[in-house]
Motif scaffolding. Structure first.
Motif, PDB file in Angstrom:
ATOM      1  N   SER A   1       0.913  -1.183  -0.021  1.00  0.00           N
ATOM      2  CA  SER A   1       0.049   0.106   0.020  1.00  0.00           C
ATOM      3  C   SER A   1       0.955   1.221  -0.059  1.00  0.00           C
ATOM      4  CB  SER A   1      -0.791   0.034   1.033  1.00  0.00           C
ATOM      5  OG  SER A   1      -0.220   0.012   2.528  1.00  0.00           O
ATOM      6  N   GLY A   2       0.307   2.325  -0.122  1.00  0.00           N
ATOM      7  CA  GLY A   2       1.160   3.538  -0.033  1.00  0.00           C
ATOM      8  C   GLY A   2       1.375   4.233  -1.452  1.00  0.00           C
ATOM      9  N   GLY A   3       1.308   3.629  -2.482  1.00  0.00           N
ATOM     10  CA  GLY A   3       1.539   4.043  -3.837  1.00  0.00           C
ATOM     11  C   GLY A   3       0.622   5.356  -4.284  1.00  0.00           C
ATOM     12  N   GLY A   4       1.130   6.151  -5.435  1.00  0.00           N
ATOM     13  CA  GLY A   4       0.056   7.154  -5.724  1.00  0.00           C
ATOM     14  C   GLY A   4       0.821   8.102  -6.509  1.00  0.00           C
ATOM     15  N   LEU A   5       0.319   9.229  -6.823  1.00  0.00           N
ATOM     16  CA  LEU A   5       0.811  10.178  -7.731  1.00  0.00           C
ATOM     17  C   LEU A   5       1.460  11.391  -6.919  1.00  0.00           C
ATOM     18  CD1 LEU A   5       1.036  11.621 -10.709  1.00  0.00           C
ATOM     19  CD2 LEU A   5      -1.199  12.578 -10.272  1.00  0.00           C
TER      20      LEU A   5
ATOM     21  N   THR B   1       9.097   5.888 -11.629  1.00  0.00           N
ATOM     22  CA  THR B   1       7.629   5.853 -11.964  1.00  0.00           C
ATOM     23  C   THR B   1       7.758   4.216 -12.401  1.00  0.00           C
ATOM     24  OG1 THR B   1       6.983   7.813 -12.550  1.00  0.00           O
ATOM     25  CG2 THR B   1       5.745   6.100 -13.369  1.00  0.00           C
ATOM     26  N   ALA B   2       6.786   3.572 -11.617  1.00  0.00           N
ATOM     27  CA  ALA B   2       6.886   2.044 -11.907  1.00  0.00           C
ATOM     28  C   ALA B   2       5.788   1.438 -11.055  1.00  0.00           C
ATOM     29  CB  ALA B   2       8.172   1.398 -11.496  1.00  0.00           C
TER      30      ALA B   2
ATOM     31  N   GLY C   1      15.583 -14.974  -6.614  1.00  0.00           N
ATOM     32  CA  GLY C   1      15.723 -15.177  -5.344  1.00  0.00           C
ATOM     33  C   GLY C   1      14.918 -15.189  -4.152  1.00  0.00           C
ATOM     34  N   TYR C   2      13.760 -14.458  -4.643  1.00  0.00           N
ATOM     35  CA  TYR C   2      12.642 -14.195  -3.776  1.00  0.00           C
ATOM     36  C   TYR C   2      11.267 -15.353  -4.079  1.00  0.00           C
ATOM     37  CZ  TYR C   2      14.956 -10.077  -2.224  1.00  0.00           C
ATOM     38  OH  TYR C   2      15.431  -9.424  -1.741  1.00  0.00           O
ATOM     39  N   ASP C   3      10.733 -15.817  -3.052  1.00  0.00           N
ATOM     40  CA  ASP C   3       9.725 -16.782  -3.096  1.00  0.00           C
ATOM     41  C   ASP C   3       8.304 -16.302  -3.005  1.00  0.00           C
ATOM     42  OD1 ASP C   3      12.120 -17.625  -0.825  1.00  0.00           O
ATOM     43  OD2 ASP C   3      11.648 -19.427  -2.177  1.00  0.00           O
ATOM     44  N   TYR C   4       7.964 -15.413  -2.388  1.00  0.00           N
ATOM     45  CA  TYR C   4       6.481 -14.773  -2.467  1.00  0.00           C
ATOM     46  C   TYR C   4       6.808 -13.334  -2.754  1.00  0.00           C
ATOM     47  CZ  TYR C   4       5.781 -19.015   0.018  1.00  0.00           C
ATOM     48  OH  TYR C   4       5.739 -20.415   0.301  1.00  0.00           O
ATOM     49  N   TRP C   5       5.497 -13.069  -3.429  1.00  0.00           N
ATOM     50  CA  TRP C   5       5.406 -11.553  -4.163  1.00  0.00           C
ATOM     51  C   TRP C   5       4.260 -11.061  -3.560  1.00  0.00           C
ATOM     52  CZ3 TRP C   5       9.259  -9.012  -6.655  1.00  0.00           C
ATOM     53  CH2 TRP C   5      10.314  -9.899  -7.126  1.00  0.00           C
ATOM     54  N   GLY C   6       4.006  -9.694  -3.364  1.00  0.00           N
ATOM     55  CA  GLY C   6       2.841  -8.779  -3.172  1.00  0.00           C
ATOM     56  C   GLY C   6       2.169  -8.396  -5.021  1.00  0.00           C
ATOM     57  N   GLN C   7       0.898  -7.990  -4.752  1.00  0.00           N
ATOM     58  CA  GLN C   7       0.453  -7.747  -5.919  1.00  0.00           C
ATOM     59  C   GLN C   7       0.651  -6.498  -6.608  1.00  0.00           C
ATOM     60  OE1 GLN C   7      -0.658  -6.647  -3.074  1.00  0.00           O
ATOM     61  NE2 GLN C   7      -1.561  -4.789  -3.363  1.00  0.00           N
ATOM     62  N   GLY C   8       1.587  -5.642  -5.851  1.00  0.00           N
ATOM     63  CA  GLY C   8       2.374  -4.286  -6.503  1.00  0.00           C
ATOM     64  C   GLY C   8       1.136  -3.019  -6.201  1.00  0.00           C
ATOM     65  N   THR C   9       1.949  -2.022  -6.290  1.00  0.00           N
ATOM     66  CA  THR C   9       1.392  -0.543  -6.020  1.00  0.00           C
ATOM     67  C   THR C   9       2.047   0.343  -7.015  1.00  0.00           C
ATOM     68  OG1 THR C   9       0.675   0.917  -4.439  1.00  0.00           O
ATOM     69  CG2 THR C   9       2.876  -0.095  -4.034  1.00  0.00           C
ATOM     70  N   GLN C  10       1.039   1.040  -7.520  1.00  0.00           N
ATOM     71  CA  GLN C  10       1.636   1.929  -8.743  1.00  0.00           C
ATOM     72  C   GLN C  10       2.272   3.166  -7.833  1.00  0.00           C
ATOM     73  OE1 GLN C  10       1.544   1.848 -12.208  1.00  0.00           O
ATOM     74  NE2 GLN C  10       2.941   3.674 -11.938  1.00  0.00           N
ATOM     75  N   VAL C  11       3.378   3.725  -8.293  1.00  0.00           N
ATOM     76  CA  VAL C  11       3.933   4.816  -8.123  1.00  0.00           C
ATOM     77  C   VAL C  11       4.193   5.466  -9.294  1.00  0.00           C
ATOM     78  CG1 VAL C  11       5.900   5.884  -7.212  1.00  0.00           C
ATOM     79  CG2 VAL C  11       5.071   4.142  -5.925  1.00  0.00           C
ATOM     80  N   THR C  12       3.644   6.827  -9.573  1.00  0.00           N
ATOM     81  CA  THR C  12       3.618   7.683 -10.694  1.00  0.00           C
ATOM     82  C   THR C  12       4.455   9.257 -10.137  1.00  0.00           C
ATOM     83  OG1 THR C  12       2.181   6.802 -11.641  1.00  0.00           O
ATOM     84  CG2 THR C  12       2.724   8.956 -12.718  1.00  0.00           C
ATOM     85  N   VAL C  13       5.311   9.542 -10.640  1.00  0.00           N
ATOM     86  CA  VAL C  13       5.925  10.663 -10.398  1.00  0.00           C
ATOM     87  C   VAL C  13       6.131  11.591 -11.667  1.00  0.00           C
ATOM     88  CG1 VAL C  13       8.074  11.724  -9.665  1.00  0.00           C
ATOM     89  CG2 VAL C  13       7.821   9.669  -8.960  1.00  0.00           C
ATOM     90  N   SER C  14       5.496  12.806 -11.361  1.00  0.00           N
ATOM     91  CA  SER C  14       5.189  13.777 -12.661  1.00  0.00           C
ATOM     92  C   SER C  14       6.256  14.885 -12.631  1.00  0.00           C
ATOM     93  CB  SER C  14       3.857  14.341 -12.616  1.00  0.00           C
ATOM     94  OG  SER C  14       3.676  15.197 -11.264  1.00  0.00           O
ATOM     95  N   SER C  15       6.416  14.963 -13.767  1.00  0.00           N
ATOM     96  CA  SER C  15       7.585  16.098 -13.787  1.00  0.00           C
ATOM     97  C   SER C  15       7.129  17.702 -13.784  1.00  0.00           C
ATOM     98  CB  SER C  15       8.426  16.035 -15.094  1.00  0.00           C
ATOM     99  OG  SER C  15       7.554  15.994 -16.328  1.00  0.00           O
TER     100      SER C  15
END
Length: 124
Positions: free
Chosen positions: A7-11, A91-92, A110-124
């Protein structure tokens, strides 16, 4: 089994900050290393940061050193990624991952378990 929820991603504007969180469940959190990876469109998933089981050792890819800080709370079963001085190239989609193998901290396999991901967008 380990379940991971980011959690915690955003623009955010360039120069701004975000803090990502990853809550873990299913196994004793302090028994595995944790990492953050990111994947931009059209790119491979790349290593960002990792932290040892105790939190005493951290690793970073060169492009984020001095800007990002990884930490963990073994009571709250959560790992964090504090991101400061963000750039558009940050941004990713950001993924947290759990490493039970202890072979290599910066290799995706090398990693066994992963989360679903959270989007981070950095605008210029």
């Amino acid at each position: 089994q380990v379940q991971l929820v980011e959690s915690g991603g955003g623009l955010v504007q360039a120069g701004g900050s975000l803090r990502l969180s990853c809550a873990a469940s299913g196994r004793t959190f302090s028994s595995y290393r944790m990492g953050w990876f990111r994947q931009a469109p059209g790119n491979e998933r790349e290593f960002v940061a990792a932290i040892s089981r105790s939190g005493g050792t951290t690793y970073y890819t060169d492009s984020v050193k001095g800007r990002f800080t990884i930490s963990r709370d073994n009571v709250k079963n959560t790992v964090y990624l504090q991101m400061n001085s963000l750039k558009p190239e940050d941004t990713a989609v950001y993924y947290c991952a759990a490493d039970l193998q202890f072979v290599s901290h910066n290799v995706r396999t090398g990693y066994d378990y992963w989360g679903q991901g959270t989007q981070v967008t950095v605008s210029s």
